[in-house]
Design a protein around this motif. Sequence first.
Motif, PDB file in Angstrom:
ATOM      1  N   TYR A  25       0.823  -1.205   0.000  1.00 27.62           N
ATOM      2  CA  TYR A  25       0.000   0.000   0.000  1.00 27.62           C
ATOM      3  C   TYR A  25       0.865   1.266   0.000  1.00 27.62           C
ATOM      4  CZ  TYR A  25      -3.649  -3.285   1.246  1.00 27.62           C
ATOM      5  OH  TYR A  25      -4.507  -4.329   1.249  1.00 27.62           O
ATOM      6  N   LEU A  26       2.017   1.213   0.615  1.00 22.90           N
ATOM      7  CA  LEU A  26       2.895   2.381   0.644  1.00 22.90           C
ATOM      8  C   LEU A  26       3.393   2.738  -0.752  1.00 22.90           C
ATOM      9  CD1 LEU A  26       4.946   1.510   3.845  1.00 22.90           C
ATOM     10  CD2 LEU A  26       3.034   3.107   3.637  1.00 22.90           C
ATOM     11  N   ALA A  27       3.741   1.741  -1.528  1.00 17.34           N
ATOM     12  CA  ALA A  27       4.187   1.996  -2.897  1.00 17.34           C
ATOM     13  C   ALA A  27       3.025   2.499  -3.750  1.00 17.34           C
ATOM     14  CB  ALA A  27       4.784   0.736  -3.506  1.00 17.34           C
ATOM     15  N   ASN A  28       1.825   2.012  -3.473  1.00 18.11           N
ATOM     16  CA  ASN A  28       0.666   2.502  -4.212  1.00 18.11           C
ATOM     17  C   ASN A  28       0.367   3.954  -3.868  1.00 18.11           C
ATOM     18  OD1 ASN A  28       0.324   0.092  -5.534  1.00 18.11           O
ATOM     19  ND2 ASN A  28      -1.102  -0.716  -4.033  1.00 18.11           N
ATOM     20  N   ILE A  29       0.620   4.357  -2.636  1.00 15.73           N
ATOM     21  CA  ILE A  29       0.466   5.764  -2.258  1.00 15.73           C
ATOM     22  C   ILE A  29       1.479   6.621  -3.010  1.00 15.73           C
ATOM     23  CG2 ILE A  29       0.720   7.401  -0.346  1.00 15.73           C
ATOM     24  CD1 ILE A  29      -0.425   5.193   1.480  1.00 15.73           C
ATOM     25  N   ALA A  30       2.719   6.136  -3.120  1.00 19.43           N
ATOM     26  CA  ALA A  30       3.738   6.870  -3.886  1.00 19.43           C
ATOM     27  C   ALA A  30       3.317   6.995  -5.346  1.00 19.43           C
ATOM     28  CB  ALA A  30       5.085   6.159  -3.778  1.00 19.43           C
ATOM     29  N   GLY A  31       2.732   5.941  -5.891  1.00 25.09           N
ATOM     30  CA  GLY A  31       2.253   5.994  -7.269  1.00 25.09           C
ATOM     31  C   GLY A  31       1.095   6.956  -7.442  1.00 25.09           C
ATOM     32  N   PHE A  32       0.223   7.015  -6.454  1.00 27.57           N
ATOM     33  CA  PHE A  32      -0.908   7.944  -6.517  1.00 27.57           C
ATOM     34  C   PHE A  32      -0.422   9.383  -6.480  1.00 27.57           C
ATOM     35  CE2 PHE A  32      -4.229  10.463  -4.443  1.00 27.57           C
ATOM     36  CZ  PHE A  32      -5.265  10.267  -5.337  1.00 27.57           C
ATOM     37  N   ILE A  33       0.511   9.671  -5.588  1.00 28.97           N
ATOM     38  CA  ILE A  33       1.089  11.016  -5.524  1.00 28.97           C
ATOM     39  C   ILE A  33       1.744  11.365  -6.859  1.00 28.97           C
ATOM     40  CG2 ILE A  33       2.926  12.388  -4.457  1.00 28.97           C
ATOM     41  CD1 ILE A  33       2.379  10.809  -1.856  1.00 28.97           C
ATOM     42  N   SER A  34       2.455  10.411  -7.428  1.00 25.48           N
ATOM     43  CA  SER A  34       3.140  10.653  -8.701  1.00 25.48           C
ATOM     44  C   SER A  34       2.167  10.856  -9.850  1.00 25.48           C
ATOM     45  CB  SER A  34       4.071   9.488  -9.013  1.00 25.48           C
ATOM     46  OG  SER A  34       5.060   9.402  -8.036  1.00 25.48           O
ATOM     47  N   ALA A  35       1.101  10.078  -9.876  1.00 27.55           N
ATOM     48  CA  ALA A  35       0.121  10.219 -10.955  1.00 27.55           C
ATOM     49  C   ALA A  35      -0.565  11.579 -10.894  1.00 27.55           C
ATOM     50  CB  ALA A  35      -0.904   9.096 -10.881  1.00 27.55           C
ATOM     51  N   MET A  36      -0.926  12.009  -9.697  1.00 28.76           N
ATOM     52  CA  MET A  36      -1.571  13.324  -9.554  1.00 28.76           C
ATOM     53  C   MET A  36      -0.596  14.438  -9.927  1.00 28.76           C
ATOM     54  SD  MET A  36      -4.674  12.986  -8.680  1.00 28.76           S
ATOM     55  CE  MET A  36      -4.829  11.466  -9.565  1.00 28.76           C
ATOM     56  N   GLY A  37       0.636  14.336  -9.464  1.00 31.66           N
ATOM     57  CA  GLY A  37       1.634  15.350  -9.783  1.00 31.66           C
ATOM     58  C   GLY A  37       1.958  15.391 -11.262  1.00 31.66           C
ATOM     59  N   LEU A  38       2.031  14.219 -11.870  1.00 34.11           N
ATOM     60  CA  LEU A  38       2.315  14.161 -13.308  1.00 34.11           C
ATOM     61  C   LEU A  38       1.202  14.838 -14.102  1.00 34.11           C
ATOM     62  CD1 LEU A  38       4.388  13.009 -15.317  1.00 34.11           C
ATOM     63  CD2 LEU A  38       2.946  10.996 -15.480  1.00 34.11           C
ATOM     64  N   MET A  39      -0.032  14.608 -13.701  1.00 37.53           N
ATOM     65  CA  MET A  39      -1.139  15.278 -14.400  1.00 37.53           C
ATOM     66  C   MET A  39      -1.089  16.784 -14.200  1.00 37.53           C
ATOM     67  SD  MET A  39      -4.433  12.736 -14.214  1.00 37.53           S
ATOM     68  CE  MET A  39      -4.857  13.194 -12.579  1.00 37.53           C
ATOM     69  N   LEU A  40      -0.738  17.229 -12.992  1.00 29.93           N
ATOM     70  CA  LEU A  40      -0.648  18.670 -12.747  1.00 29.93           C
ATOM     71  C   LEU A  40       0.456  19.316 -13.575  1.00 29.93           C
ATOM     72  CD1 LEU A  40      -1.129  18.864  -8.886  1.00 29.93           C
ATOM     73  CD2 LEU A  40      -2.650  19.756 -10.639  1.00 29.93           C
ATOM     74  N   ILE A  41       1.610  18.680 -13.639  1.00 31.74           N
ATOM     75  CA  ILE A  41       2.733  19.247 -14.392  1.00 31.74           C
ATOM     76  C   ILE A  41       2.498  19.161 -15.897  1.00 31.74           C
ATOM     77  CG2 ILE A  41       5.200  18.961 -14.905  1.00 31.74           C
ATOM     78  CD1 ILE A  41       4.651  20.215 -12.198  1.00 31.74           C
ATOM     79  N   PHE A  42       1.964  18.040 -16.359  1.00 32.83           N
ATOM     80  CA  PHE A  42       1.787  17.839 -17.792  1.00 32.83           C
ATOM     81  C   PHE A  42       0.711  18.759 -18.363  1.00 32.83           C
ATOM     82  CE2 PHE A  42       0.106  15.635 -21.531  1.00 32.83           C
ATOM     83  CZ  PHE A  42       1.280  15.471 -22.254  1.00 32.83           C
ATOM     84  N   PHE A  43      -0.402  18.925 -17.648  1.00 38.41           N
ATOM     85  CA  PHE A  43      -1.511  19.713 -18.169  1.00 38.41           C
ATOM     86  C   PHE A  43      -1.498  21.164 -17.715  1.00 38.41           C
ATOM     87  CE2 PHE A  43      -3.309  15.359 -18.393  1.00 38.41           C
ATOM     88  CZ  PHE A  43      -3.472  15.319 -19.762  1.00 38.41           C
ATOM     89  N   LYS A  44      -0.434  21.582 -17.050  1.00 39.86           N
ATOM     90  CA  LYS A  44      -0.318  22.964 -16.599  1.00 39.86           C
ATOM     91  C   LYS A  44      -0.156  23.888 -17.803  1.00 39.86           C
ATOM     92  CE  LYS A  44       2.665  25.887 -13.829  1.00 39.86           C
ATOM     93  NZ  LYS A  44       3.914  25.942 -13.087  1.00 39.86           N
ATOM     94  N   ASP A  45      -0.847  25.024 -17.770  1.00 42.17           N
ATOM     95  CA  ASP A  45      -0.695  26.009 -18.837  1.00 42.17           C
ATOM     96  C   ASP A  45       0.701  26.611 -18.754  1.00 42.17           C
ATOM     97  OD1 ASP A  45      -3.221  25.681 -19.858  1.00 42.17           O
ATOM     98  OD2 ASP A  45      -4.098  27.251 -18.611  1.00 42.17           O
ATOM     99  N   ARG A  46       1.411  26.518 -19.854  1.00 38.40           N
ATOM    100  CA  ARG A  46       2.766  27.044 -19.905  1.00 38.40           C
ATOM    101  C   ARG A  46       2.810  28.238 -20.855  1.00 38.40           C
ATOM    102  NH1 ARG A  46       3.786  21.324 -20.166  1.00 38.40           N
ATOM    103  NH2 ARG A  46       3.996  21.474 -22.405  1.00 38.40           N
ATOM    104  N   PRO A  47       3.704  29.177 -20.577  1.00 36.74           N
ATOM    105  CA  PRO A  47       3.855  30.301 -21.509  1.00 36.74           C
ATOM    106  C   PRO A  47       4.458  29.824 -22.824  1.00 36.74           C
ATOM    107  CG  PRO A  47       5.491  30.422 -19.771  1.00 36.74           C
ATOM    108  CD  PRO A  47       4.573  29.293 -19.417  1.00 36.74           C
ATOM    109  N   ASP A  48       4.298  30.633 -23.850  1.00 33.04           N
ATOM    110  CA  ASP A  48       4.825  30.270 -25.167  1.00 33.04           C
ATOM    111  C   ASP A  48       6.337  30.104 -25.143  1.00 33.04           C
ATOM    112  OD1 ASP A  48       2.304  30.254 -26.263  1.00 33.04           O
ATOM    113  OD2 ASP A  48       2.404  32.363 -26.870  1.00 33.04           O
ATOM    114  N   LYS A  49       7.003  30.980 -24.439  1.00 37.34           N
ATOM    115  CA  LYS A  49       8.462  30.892 -24.341  1.00 37.34           C
ATOM    116  C   LYS A  49       8.836  30.625 -22.898  1.00 37.34           C
ATOM    117  CE  LYS A  49       9.765  33.568 -28.289  1.00 37.34           C
ATOM    118  NZ  LYS A  49      10.828  34.371 -28.846  1.00 37.34           N
ATOM    119  N   GLU A  50       9.469  29.477 -22.684  1.00 38.40           N
ATOM    120  CA  GLU A  50       9.909  29.115 -21.348  1.00 38.40           C
ATOM    121  C   GLU A  50      11.403  29.366 -21.211  1.00 38.40           C
ATOM    122  OE1 GLU A  50       7.757  25.577 -19.327  1.00 38.40           O
ATOM    123  OE2 GLU A  50       8.152  25.016 -21.404  1.00 38.40           O
TER     124      GLU A  50
END
Length: 87
Positions: A25-50
């Motif tokens: 269950y501990l590893a599944n919690i780490a995976g859940f945190i990672s999945a949520m964070g990955l979605m936040l970072i991937f779908f975050k609105d980014r400026p045209d020029k980074e």
Amino acid sequence: MRLLLIVYGIILILGVTAMLSGIHYLANIAGFISAMGLMLIFFKDRPDKESALELKMRRYWYIVFATGIFFSLIFGSFWNDQMGNMA
């Protein structure tokens, strides 16, 4: 950078603890945190020029979250003998 290291530390602690103790269950919690964070970072609105720093930090976040998903797959799901109600 501090938040990145804190999240990485939490994911590593959860993954290593799951590996040593066998509590998947501990590893599944780490995976859940990672999945949520990955979605936040991937779908975050980014400026045209980074800037180069923003690009580098985004890559670091991807590495952190990929580590958590790896721990979840290896030490969570594959060791879970109760998955699918199969004993």
